[in-house]
Each structure stands twice: as structure tokens, then as C-alpha cells.
Design a protein around this motif. Structure first.
Motif, short mmCIF file in Angstrom:
data_model
loop_
_atom_site.label_atom_id
_atom_site.label_comp_id
_atom_site.label_asym_id
_atom_site.label_seq_id
_atom_site.Cartn_x
_atom_site.Cartn_y
_atom_site.Cartn_z
N ALA B 302 -65.12 -4.04 -53.97
CA ALA B 302 -65.32 -4.98 -52.94
C ALA B 302 -66.56 -5.83 -52.99
O ALA B 302 -66.36 -7.09 -52.75
CB ALA B 302 -65.25 -4.17 -51.52
N LEU B 303 -67.68 -5.17 -53.10
CA LEU B 303 -69.03 -5.87 -53.17
C LEU B 303 -68.86 -6.86 -54.50
O LEU B 303 -69.41 -8.15 -54.28
CB LEU B 303 -70.30 -5.00 -53.36
CG LEU B 303 -71.62 -5.63 -53.38
CD1 LEU B 303 -71.84 -6.79 -52.40
CD2 LEU B 303 -72.61 -4.61 -53.66
N LEU B 304 -68.39 -6.42 -55.44
CA LEU B 304 -68.53 -7.37 -56.83
C LEU B 304 -67.62 -8.66 -56.37
O LEU B 304 -68.20 -9.66 -56.90
CB LEU B 304 -67.63 -6.74 -57.95
CG LEU B 304 -68.33 -7.06 -59.41
CD1 LEU B 304 -69.78 -6.78 -59.48
CD2 LEU B 304 -67.52 -6.02 -60.42
N ALA B 305 -66.57 -8.34 -55.75
CA ALA B 305 -65.48 -9.53 -55.43
C ALA B 305 -66.29 -10.41 -54.44
O ALA B 305 -66.26 -11.53 -54.60
CB ALA B 305 -64.19 -9.00 -54.96
N GLY B 306 -66.92 -9.83 -53.56
CA GLY B 306 -67.87 -10.37 -52.35
C GLY B 306 -68.80 -11.21 -53.05
O GLY B 306 -69.29 -12.22 -52.34
N LEU B 307 -69.48 -10.95 -54.04
CA LEU B 307 -70.62 -11.47 -54.66
C LEU B 307 -70.12 -12.87 -55.02
O LEU B 307 -70.98 -13.69 -55.33
CB LEU B 307 -71.14 -10.78 -55.85
CG LEU B 307 -72.06 -9.52 -55.58
CD1 LEU B 307 -72.17 -8.72 -56.66
CD2 LEU B 307 -73.43 -9.67 -54.90
N SER B 315 -76.68 -9.96 -53.24
CA SER B 315 -77.34 -9.08 -54.25
C SER B 315 -77.74 -7.64 -53.77
O SER B 315 -78.65 -7.73 -53.06
CB SER B 315 -77.99 -9.53 -55.20
OG SER B 315 -78.70 -8.45 -56.13
N PRO B 316 -77.20 -6.64 -54.10
CA PRO B 316 -77.74 -5.30 -53.49
C PRO B 316 -79.20 -5.14 -54.00
O PRO B 316 -79.88 -4.24 -53.44
CB PRO B 316 -76.80 -4.42 -54.12
CG PRO B 316 -76.13 -4.86 -55.32
CD PRO B 316 -76.17 -6.42 -54.99
N GLY B 321 -78.81 -4.27 -47.10
CA GLY B 321 -78.11 -4.60 -45.71
C GLY B 321 -77.18 -5.74 -45.79
O GLY B 321 -76.01 -5.56 -45.59
N GLU B 322 -77.57 -6.92 -46.52
CA GLU B 322 -76.67 -7.87 -46.82
C GLU B 322 -75.38 -7.54 -47.72
O GLU B 322 -74.50 -8.07 -47.34
CB GLU B 322 -77.35 -9.09 -47.42
CG GLU B 322 -78.14 -10.10 -46.37
CD GLU B 322 -77.45 -11.24 -46.07
OE1 GLU B 322 -76.36 -11.38 -46.14
OE2 GLU B 322 -78.32 -11.84 -45.15
N ALA B 323 -75.97 -6.85 -48.71
CA ALA B 323 -74.67 -6.50 -49.66
C ALA B 323 -73.53 -5.59 -49.03
O ALA B 323 -72.50 -5.81 -49.00
CB ALA B 323 -75.50 -5.67 -50.60
N THR B 324 -74.28 -4.75 -48.22
CA THR B 324 -73.07 -3.76 -47.44
C THR B 324 -72.34 -4.57 -46.37
O THR B 324 -71.22 -4.37 -46.14
CB THR B 324 -74.24 -2.80 -46.50
OG1 THR B 324 -74.86 -2.15 -47.49
CG2 THR B 324 -73.04 -1.60 -46.00
N ARG B 327 -69.71 -6.49 -48.10
CA ARG B 327 -68.66 -5.52 -48.85
C ARG B 327 -67.89 -5.18 -47.77
O ARG B 327 -66.67 -4.99 -47.88
CB ARG B 327 -69.51 -4.14 -49.34
CG ARG B 327 -68.65 -3.35 -49.94
CD ARG B 327 -69.05 -1.77 -49.84
NE ARG B 327 -69.68 -1.41 -48.39
CZ ARG B 327 -70.08 -0.22 -48.06
NH1 ARG B 327 -70.50 0.77 -48.97
NH2 ARG B 327 -70.31 -0.04 -47.00
N ASN B 328 -68.48 -4.81 -46.61
CA ASN B 328 -67.34 -4.39 -45.39
C ASN B 328 -66.44 -5.51 -45.03
O ASN B 328 -65.39 -5.32 -44.76
CB ASN B 328 -68.24 -3.98 -44.22
CG ASN B 328 -68.92 -2.86 -44.46
OD1 ASN B 328 -68.88 -2.25 -45.39
ND2 ASN B 328 -70.02 -2.67 -43.77
N VAL B 329 -66.85 -6.78 -44.99
CA VAL B 329 -65.98 -7.94 -44.90
C VAL B 329 -64.83 -7.92 -45.93
O VAL B 329 -63.58 -7.99 -45.73
CB VAL B 329 -66.76 -9.12 -45.06
CG1 VAL B 329 -65.88 -10.65 -45.18
CG2 VAL B 329 -67.90 -9.46 -43.86
N VAL B 330 -65.18 -7.68 -46.87
CA VAL B 330 -63.92 -7.70 -48.21
C VAL B 330 -63.18 -6.33 -47.96
O VAL B 330 -62.08 -6.79 -48.07
CB VAL B 330 -64.92 -7.51 -49.62
CG1 VAL B 330 -63.73 -7.57 -50.58
CG2 VAL B 330 -65.63 -8.95 -49.87
N LEU B 331 -63.95 -5.10 -47.62
CA LEU B 331 -63.05 -4.01 -47.31
C LEU B 331 -61.84 -4.24 -46.23
O LEU B 331 -60.81 -4.15 -46.43
CB LEU B 331 -63.72 -2.83 -47.10
CG LEU B 331 -64.49 -2.52 -48.30
CD1 LEU B 331 -65.55 -1.18 -47.65
CD2 LEU B 331 -63.86 -1.92 -49.41
#
Lengths: 218, 753
Positions: B302-307, B315-316, B321-324, B327-331
Motif C-alpha cells: 500500500a505504501l509503495l503504491a501510495g508513494l 518516503s518512510p 508519520g507521513e508514510a503511515t 499508507r492508511n489512505v491507500v489501505l
């Protein structure tokens, strides 16, 4: 992007092409689809094509006719000769790699054996067996001069071990014979027999070299 | 009038209609031409070389074995550099490791690696340590105890053109369905239902933007994004958008959805690692999570796609925090679209991004890689090296390289601190140095430091600088003497032969040359051994005169010197110019009982498909008889024990070693060439513009050599030199090589009386 284009033409083309939007692409006829070439699969164990072994099988690939009897080095020379493991852990690790290379040689994977032996030598530069088997690998790959170069080193470091020294001399004889230097080959086999009178490879090599020498002079 | 006007109007309308038809036809023709032109552009890209693949340089692989000295920290550092990640549980996937029980056990799941001629399949292995050494290496899958283990080689650098792109191209079937679905859900959920441009998405974006009073949403399809990345910049103009749409439509007409998606997944920009851009899904998975795409968890996918939307912002490495949040939006999107179950969603929300530093690819051996590049340039074009993705396997040992870099930079700084005149000179001419390390039995170049600071000067002093070697050249004189004996008929030489160390004049042609000793003091009658140990110029020159300078030159060539050597008496004292690299190569025969090894930096070159283009093997050649080699080797051991290099022992290096100091007559160059049973290292110190150094090899180069060897051999077992049976002088002490008893030549016996 370096392409320049007139605005009107673009708009016209866009208008014309937009008419086709919203249709599932599956409807595109396959005849219009071009596939890029498929990348090569990334697996498998490629090995270098093994050249004809000098002295293997019919054994006469290295020297032109007339055909002499099968030469002695068709197998890994004297695999029964034990390699001294030594007390140093590094030597033990290096010799175990040499042993693995010996197996690769037995299975005909000469280039892989060569690379394994180079790792073995890199690990322990004074491992005498690595030098000897590097000579064997080069011989099998028909690099006779390189083989002789490694034998020079192997002979010096194995000088106090009679069976091994005899074996290096046999291999020297095989290389010299392959290079057509029969007189020197005979001398090497003879020297090997003085060190190890029961060495079967030396006997065979001497016999072969004599016959070959006669055939050439005749 | 009315009829006239009507007729005029009809005629006018006809003309207008005709004009419109002509214009329409012209426009259609122009449009058709333009579409055909763009089709050509798209085809050329899709069917030609889409990306440039930098060639990659690898260091040598590392072999570990039971009994080897190794600390947990060393293993940890190595694994980190190789891109392994820490695991809390027993490693279950490739690339994981954990350290157990007060650092006594390391469990690693090895990566796959494509070596030249063989594919290595990673397996789990346990490395047990005891008292700082490896106790046992055992596979965890079948419990086999291994005699040694090869860790894959480290990547040193890539050969880049202008663009520094890191990318590994994968086929679509190598990308797991979950990753594909997630990317499509985030970037273009109607991908399979449009023809390149999606009017629904455009309308939705338009409305959203109007509602929010600014650009908050884009309506570009994945195909349009690909066109933008392939052909167009990121400028926000109508012209660019129209062109992008046109090209997208053409691409969809020409290629399948799978082809477009595959290209997209390989092309997409996903972040930055220092100067290098991370492109494509495979490279991003590797960079952010040290995994291959099929190993990614739901949260990582999810994060990879969100990036994709803003790689550097999300970028994690930059902000967990931003990455998480991203990721949650994508999830949430994935669960609402039914791509993942609610349970998987809940589980993925619990995933925590471990705080990690990216593995920066910094070229830690720039002089070596330049040297390799130069060697490769003889067979491969610049374009091939920067774009064809070759994999080049070298002999470099990064740990030895690190030790060499450190020893040289610290040593030069120490010299400047200790000798004020070097600092003054440094204002006009920087104090420089060079260090090269060779494995004498194989000829492998293990490290190369061509200067103090690569950023300041890329001139490689190891391979390019031609400098006078001074006394480092002397062993060739002694080798010639021991090999050929006297040319004047006064017999053969051995290490106990007496020679006269007094001032003399050597006449040649119409000229004369008067060699002088370093400190102008002379020893009288000395043995060859003493002359070498004390580096006596007059005695050495006398030997050269007796043997013949031609024989000395021939010996230097035989040992591997390639520079042109003038046939002058001063050759015997090294008044010629050679590179440190050729001198190091020549010394390898002394360290290897008379067997010269060809220098080896490149071992294998593979193409992008893993096929071998080139294999270079170890090559050896006996150039000296073992006895002569061992005699001179023993003299060089004497140099360290009793002669000009005895400071080595005072500096704390106690292992068996041999070597020779070198100082030029004008004190512009200081050298030390020395070796242990395992490594040969050569150090040169001087100024690029030939300013006077004013220091001997013993004061300037030897401390750097000693510091390097202390670092490089600290983890190696102490071993002594191996002398081939029968190579020692008769009756020689095996430890010192010295022959007891009376001197062996008539002259010496006379002197002794």
C-alpha cells in the motif's frame, strides 16, 4: 520533448480519437497489438560449453593423427591421493573448496572448477593442491601453457611429497605431449616413474609418448 | 437588388463552404500526419531501448569459514551493506537476519545471487561464534554443516551517463497481482475500461477542482502518466496535456494493456537515494523494504503504491508519520474496493515502519573503479558501459580498501603535523600519496588508493604517476647478481658474498657517474645481505657494474616493469620513472617464491541477461628460480629486522614481513614496498609538482604501510612465509635465511683473514 506540432492539428486529431474513448480495450483487435520481445528467463545454471577434453574418450583431439592409444589423463589424475588438510582453519576451508573443484572436474565442469580453484587459492595462497588442480583445469580447457605455468608452482610446493610430485610430472608430460614436445614429455614421465614406480598414469603416458614419437619419426 | 444580394450571399456561402471543406481536408490531413508522426515516436520508444542501465561494479565476494576471526559487529556491518534486514523472529524470507544469545549466533536467510556461470539460491544458515571466531556454519533447512560460506559481493558503484537512475526491469508476471491491483486502485482504477484517456476521471477531477477552487485531483490515466514520463516534461500547460492525451490514445491503440502496465511499473519514479533516482517497482521494493515485490506485506504494498503521488514527501526514510498516513489512505481505498478483506486491512494497519537508514551507494573505491573503467574501455564503448547494464565482478576487497584509505589519509595528515615544511609546501603543492594492495599468489588487486582526496584530484597516482623508485629498485640488481653472477668472470653471487661499499666512479661512454650513499658514510666490505639491509648505494652500484646494467634492466622487465628503462648506470639505484602499480606487480614475484602473477582487477563481465562476456583468470609465470627468489626474499626480511625498515617493529607490526624502503636522491619521493605471507602493499609519498619532500621512505612511507598492515591483517591468522622445499640456501636458518659459517667467496675469505 523535442517534437514541435501545430495546435490545430493536435486538436483535430484529439477530437477524432476521443470518439473511441470509453470502450473497453479488450475490443482492440489482436492483429493491431505488437508485443515487445520477451526478456530472457532468469533462471537455470548455465555452464560454459566444455571443449573436447584433451586425452578424454578417444583422447586424440589434441594431437593430429595417426591415432595413438588413449592417453592417461582421461580421468582426474589419482583422485585417491589424499589432500593434506593441515591444521590451519583457512587451509581446511581452502582445501574443502579444492575438493569441491575436484568433483566439478570429475563431472566435466572445467570452467566452474577453475573458478572454484581460484577462490580456493584466493583464500589460501599457499594451498599446493589448488595450484595442481588449476593446472589440471587449464589442461582440460586446452590451455596447455597456462597449465604448465601452474605446474611450475605446484612442483615447487609439492616437492617433498613423492606421489604428488610424481603426479605433477605426469600432468607435465601430458601437457608437453599435447603441445607436441614428445621428448620432454617422455622425460617427465620417466622422472615421475623414478619417484613413483607404480604410477599407472606415468606408465601409460610413457608408452603413449614412445609410440607417438615413433609414429612421428616414421 | 434583393436578388443580386441573394445571389451574392449564395455564392459567398458556397465559397465559405468550399473553404471550410478545403480547410477540413487540410486539417484532417495534418491531423493524420501528426498522429502518424506521434505513432512513430511511441513505437520507437516501446520497441527500442527504453532505459539506460548503468553497468554495475561488484567487489569480490567474501568467504567465511570455521576458525576465522570474525566479530558480530563485522557480520552485522557486512549484512547491512549487503541490504539484509533485521528480523525479530527466525529468518523466514530471503534477506533477513537476526543475532541471538549475546551475539554468539547469527541466523541469516541468504539472498539469491547470480554469480558468473552459476545461480546461487539463498538458504537459511546459522553462524555460531565462539571467542571471536566462527565456531560452526550450519544450514537451517537441512542441518548440513558447511566448511565455508560465500557471502555475495557488494555493489561498489555504477557507471552512469548523465542520468543516475537505479532500475531493475521486471516482467509483468514477476510483479505479484496484489502489487498490480494496488497500484491500479490508487492510480487508475478504470485502467482496463478506457482507451488511454478517461473522460469519467477527467470530469470527476474537473468537478473536484472546481469545488475546491484549485487543482486537488488529476484525471490522468496510467497511460497518460507513462507518456508524460517517457516523452514529456512535468509542465502544466494545455499543449502538453493535449499531446499527452493524444499519445496515450495512440499507445492504447498500438499496445496491450499488459504491455502498458509493465512499462509503467518499470518506469515510474519512486524516490531518491542520494544522487540516484529510484525507478520502478522492483527497485523501490528493494530500496524501501529490502525485499523483492513478492515478499512485500499488504501494508508495504500500500505504501509503495501510495508513494507514486509524491515519493519524497511520503518516503518512510523521511517521515514515518507521513508514510503511515499515506499508507492508511491507500489501505482504506483497497478495503472499500474489495481488494483486501477487512481482516487484512486491520492487520496491515498494525504494521510499523522500522526506523532504518537507507543503504547509500557511495563509491568507496573511486580510484579503483576509474582504473577498472579504463581497462574496460579497451573493449567496451562508453555507451555500452553506461547503458547496457553490464555486471562487472572485480577483485576489490572493500574492507582492505577501507583500511588503505584510512591509513593513507591519516598517515599523510600525521606527516604534515609532524613536519612543518610539508605544510608550507602544501600551500603550492599538496602532499600526496598512493597505496596499492595485491594478493601476491593470485595477482588480485585488493585495494587501490590513488590519492588523498578523489573529490579534489582524480589523478590516480597508483596507475598513472610515473615517479623515481629509488632504492625500491635495488632488489632487481641483487636478483640479477644471484641469477647471472659476475659478467667480469669473478664468479657467482650469494647472500654472503662480500662487496665493497666505498666511493667509486663508473665510467660509461664518455661520461662518469659517482654513486653516493644516502648519508655519505660508507661501510667498507659488506655482504650482499648487509648491502641490501642498509640500502647501500655504492655497494649496489658496484654489483650492478659487475653483473652488467643490461642484465639488471632485463631482470626488471622480467619481473614485470613495463616502463622504458634507459641503459644507464644510475638505473641500478632506481633513477628511472615507473608507476607504483608496476613496481607492486614486480614485487609479487618476490613474495611468491619467484612466481610472477599478472595483475587482476576484473574477473568477470556479464551482460544484463547474466551471460558471460568475459572471464579473466589468474595467470602465473615463474620468473625466478625458487632459490634466488628465496635468497632475495630473506634479504628483504633482513631489511625489516635489522635494516632501513626496522622501524616497522617499533611501530608495532610484529608479523612476518619483508620489504624495501626507497628514497630518491633529491628526496622528492618516498616509497615502501613490503609484504606479509598474505598481502603485498606499496606506499608512495611525494608531491605532484615534485616539490622536495625531504623525508626518507622509512620516515614517510613505512609508517603508512605499517598502519595499513596492522589494520588489514588484524583479523587474519599469523602465518609465516612458506619456503618451497629445497629453495633455501644450504644450511640456512629457516627463520632468518642466514647461512652460518665463513664467508663463501675468495675475496670475502681474504677480508675475513
Amino acid at each position: 520533448m523535442t517534437t514541435h506540432w501545430p495546435h490545430a492539428a493536435a486538436w483535430l486529431s484529439l477530437a477524432a480519437l476521443l470518439a473511441g474513448c470509453g470502450v473497453p480495450a479488450a475490443s482492440v483487435p489482436p492483429s493491431r497489438v505488437e508485443r515487445p520481445p520477451a526478456p530472457r528467463p532468469g533462471t537455470g545454471l548455465p555452464t560454459a560449453p566444455a571443449p573436447a577434453e584433451p586425452g578424454s574418450g578417444t583422447g586424440l583431439s589434441t594431437v593430429p593423427s595417426p591415432s595413438p592409444p588413449a592417453p592417461p589423463a582421461a580421468r582426474v589424475p589419482r583422485p585417491e591421493l589424499p589432500m593434506y588438510q593441515g591444521s590451519s582453519p583457512r587451509r581446511v576451508a581452502s582445501v574443502s573448496r579444492t575438493e569441491r573443484a575436484r568433483e566439478l572436474l570429475r563431472s566435466g565442469q572445467y570452467t566452474l572448477a577453475l573458478m572454484e580453484l581460484e577462490r580456493s587459492l584466493s583464500l589460501d595462497g599457499s594451498n599446493p593442491y589448488a595450484h595442481y588442480y588449476l593446472a589440471v583445469s587449464h589442461y582440460r580447457l586446452r590451455n596447455f601453457n597456462a597449465s604448465l605455468d601452474f605446474l611450475e608452482v605446484a612442483e615447487a610446493v609439492l616437492a617433498s611429497d613423492r606421489p604428488w610430485l610424481a603426479q605433477t610430472l605426469v600432468l607435465r608430460g601430458d601437457n608437453l605431449r599435447a603441445l607436441g614436445r614428445f621428448k620432454r614429455a617422455r622425460a617427465a614421465y620417466r622422472k615421475a616413474l623414478t619417484l613413483d614406480p607404480a604410477n599407472p598414469s606415468a606408465h601409460r603416458g610413457l608408452l603413449w609418448a614412445r609410440q607417438r614419437s615413433k609414429a612421428v619419426s616414421w | 437588388m434583393k436578388r443580386g444580394f441573394k445571389r451574392f450571399l449564395i455564392r459567398f456561402l458556397k465559397i465559405v463552404a468550399a473553404l471550410l471543406v478545403v480547410l477540413g481536408l487540410a486539417g484532417a490531413a495534418l491531423g493524420a500526419w501528426y498522429v502518424s508522426h506521434l505513432s512513430g515516436v511511441v513505437k520507437a520508444k516501446f520497441e527500442g531501448r527504453k532505459w539506460e542501465f548503468p553497468s554495475k561494479i561488484y567487489a569480490d565476494s567474501k568467504i567465511i569459514y570455521p576458525g576465522m576471526y570474525l566479530s558480530t559487529d563485522e557480520v552485522r556491518d557486512k549484512l547491512r551493506r549487503l541490504g539484509y534486514r533485521v528480523s525479530k523472529a527466525r529468518p523466514r524470507t530471503k534477506g533477513e537476519y537476526r543475532i541471538l544469545g549475546k551475539n554468539a549466533v547469527i541466523e541469516v536467510y541468504l539472498h539469491d545471487f547470480r554469480y558468473p556461470l552459476r545461480d546461487f539460491r539463498g538458504f537459511p544458515v546459522r553462524i555460531s561464534l565462539k571467542s571471536g571466531t566462527i565456531h560452526r556454519i550450519q544450514r537451517l533447512d537441512d542441518n548440513e554443516v558447511l566448511p565455508s560460506l560465500e557471502l555475495e559481493p557488494e555493489l561498489v558503484t555504477g557507471f552512469y551517463d548523465r542520468v543516475r537512475e537505479q532500475r531493475r526491469v521486471v516482467r509483468l508476471d514477476e510483479v505479484p497481482a496484489r502489487v498490480r491491483k494496488t497500484v491500479l486502485a490508487v492510480e487508475d482504477e478504470r485502467f482496463y475500461y478506457h482507451r488511454g484517456v478517461d473522460p469519467v476521471a477527467v470530469m470527476r477531477a474537473f468537478l473536484a477542482n472546481v469545488r475546491r477552487g484549485g487543482v486537488v485531483q488529476g484525471g490522468s490515466t496510467l497511460t497518460q502518466q507513462l507518456m508524460k514520463n517517457f516523452f514529456l516534461g512535468s509542465e502544466r500547460t494545455l499543449e502538453r496535456k493535449v499531446k499527452e492525451a493524444l499519445m496515450a490514445l495512440i499507445t492504447e491503440w498500438l499496445y496491450t494493456k499488459d504491455q502498458i502496465l509493465e512499462n509503467y511499473l518499470n518506469e515510474i519514479y519512486l524516490g531518491q537515494n542520494g544522487a540516484q533516482g529510484i525507478f520502478g517497482i522492483w527497485e523501490a521494493a528493494r530500496f524501501y523494504f529490502v525485499k523483492e515485490p513478492e515478499q512485500l506485506t499488504v501494508g508495504e504494498t500500500a505504501l509503495l503504491a501510495g508513494l507514486i503521488r509524491a515519493p519524497n514527501r511520503y518516503s518512510p526514510y523521511r517521515s514515518a508519520g507521513e508514510a503511515t498516513r499515506r499508507r492508511n489512505v491507500v489501505l482504506a481505498k483497497l478495503v472499500s474496493d474489495g481488494i483486501i478483506t477487512r481482516r487484512a486491512y486491520e492487520h496491515a494497519l498494525q504494521e510499523v515502519f522500522e526506523k532504518r537508514e537507507p543503504v547509500r551507494l557511495t563509491n568507496s573505491a573511486p580510484y579503483f573503479t576509474d582504473y577498472v573503467k579504463k581497462e574496460l574501455a579497451e573493449h567496451y564503448s562508453e555507451d555500452t558501459l553506461t547503458a547496457e547494464g553490464l555486471r562487472i565482478f572485480t577483485s576489490l576487497d572493500l574492507e582492505i580498501q577501507q583500511a588503505a584509505e584510512k591509513a593513507l589519509s591519516e598517515g599523510l595528515a600525521r606527516l604534515e603535523k609532524d613536519y612543518r615544511h610539508l605544510r608550507k609546501t602544501a600551500k603550492q603543492d599538496d602532499l600526496e600519496g598512493a597505496l596499492v594492495v595485491i594478493k601476491p599468489q593470485t595477482g588480485e588487486i585488493k585495494a587501490m588508493v590513488g590519492g588523498r582526496d578523489y573529490g579534489k584530484s582524480q589523478f590516480n597516482r597508483v596507475a598513472q604517476a610515473k615517479r623515481q623508485p629509488g632504492s625500491v629498485f635495488k632488489p632487481f640488481v641483487y636478483l640479477a647478481a644471484l641469477t647471472h653472477g659476475s659478467a667480469q668472470g669473478s664468479g657467482s653471487y650469494d647472500s654472503t658474498t662480500y662487496v665493497e661499499d666505498t666511493p667509486f666512479t663508473w665510467s660509461y661512454g664518455e661520461k662518469e657517474w659517482a654513486p653516493q650513499n644516502y648519508n655519505r658514510s660508507y661501510e667498507g666490505w659488506v655482504t650482499l645481505r648487509e648491502a641490501m639491509e642498509k640500502s647501500l648505494n655504492a655497494a649496489t652500484a658496484r654489483i650492478a657494474q659487475d653483473v652488467g646494467i643490461g642484465k639488471v634492466r632485463e631482470m626488471a622487465y622480467r619481473m614485470g616493469i613495463q616502463s622504458r628503462l634507459p641503459l644507464l648506470p644510475s638505473l641500478s639505484l632506481g633513477a628511472v620513472e615507473v608507476t607504483p602499480l608496476e613496481m607492486a606487480g614486480a614485487y609479487s614475484a618476490l613474495a611468491n617464491n619467484g612466481v610472477r602473477t599478472h595483475l587482476l582487477s576484473i574477473k568477470n563481465v556479464l551482460d544484463r541477461d547474466g551471460d558471460a562476456l568475459e572471464k579473466r583468470h589468474i595467470r602465473v609465470k615463474r620468473v625466478l628460480s625458487p632459490r634466488v627468489a628465496v635468497d632475495v626474499h630473506n634479504m628483504l626480511r633482513g631489511v625489516v629486522e635489522r635494516g632501513t625498515a626496522q622501524r616497522m617493529r617499533a611501530l608495532g607490526f610484529t608479523r612476518p614481513a619483508a620489504g624495501k624502503t626507497g628514497t630518491t636522491n633529491d628526496s622528492r619521493d618516498a616509497w615502501f614496498a613490503g609484504y606479509t605471507p598474505d598481502l603485498l602493499a606499496l606506499v608512495w609519498v611525494g608531491f605532484d609538482r615534485q616539490s622536495e619532500l625531504g623525508l626518507s621512505g622509512s620516515s614517510a612511507a613505512l609508517p603508512i604501510w605499517t598502519d595499513f598492515m596492522k589494520r588489514a591483517t588484524s583479523r587474519l591468522p599469523v602465518v609465516d612465509f612458506v619456503t618451497p622445499p629445497g629453495a633455501s640456501a644450504r644450511g640456512a636458518d629457516p627463520r632468518t635465511g642466514m647461512v652460518p659459517g665463513p664467508p663463501r667467496n675468495a675475496l670475502a675469505r681474504a677480508v675475513a683473514r
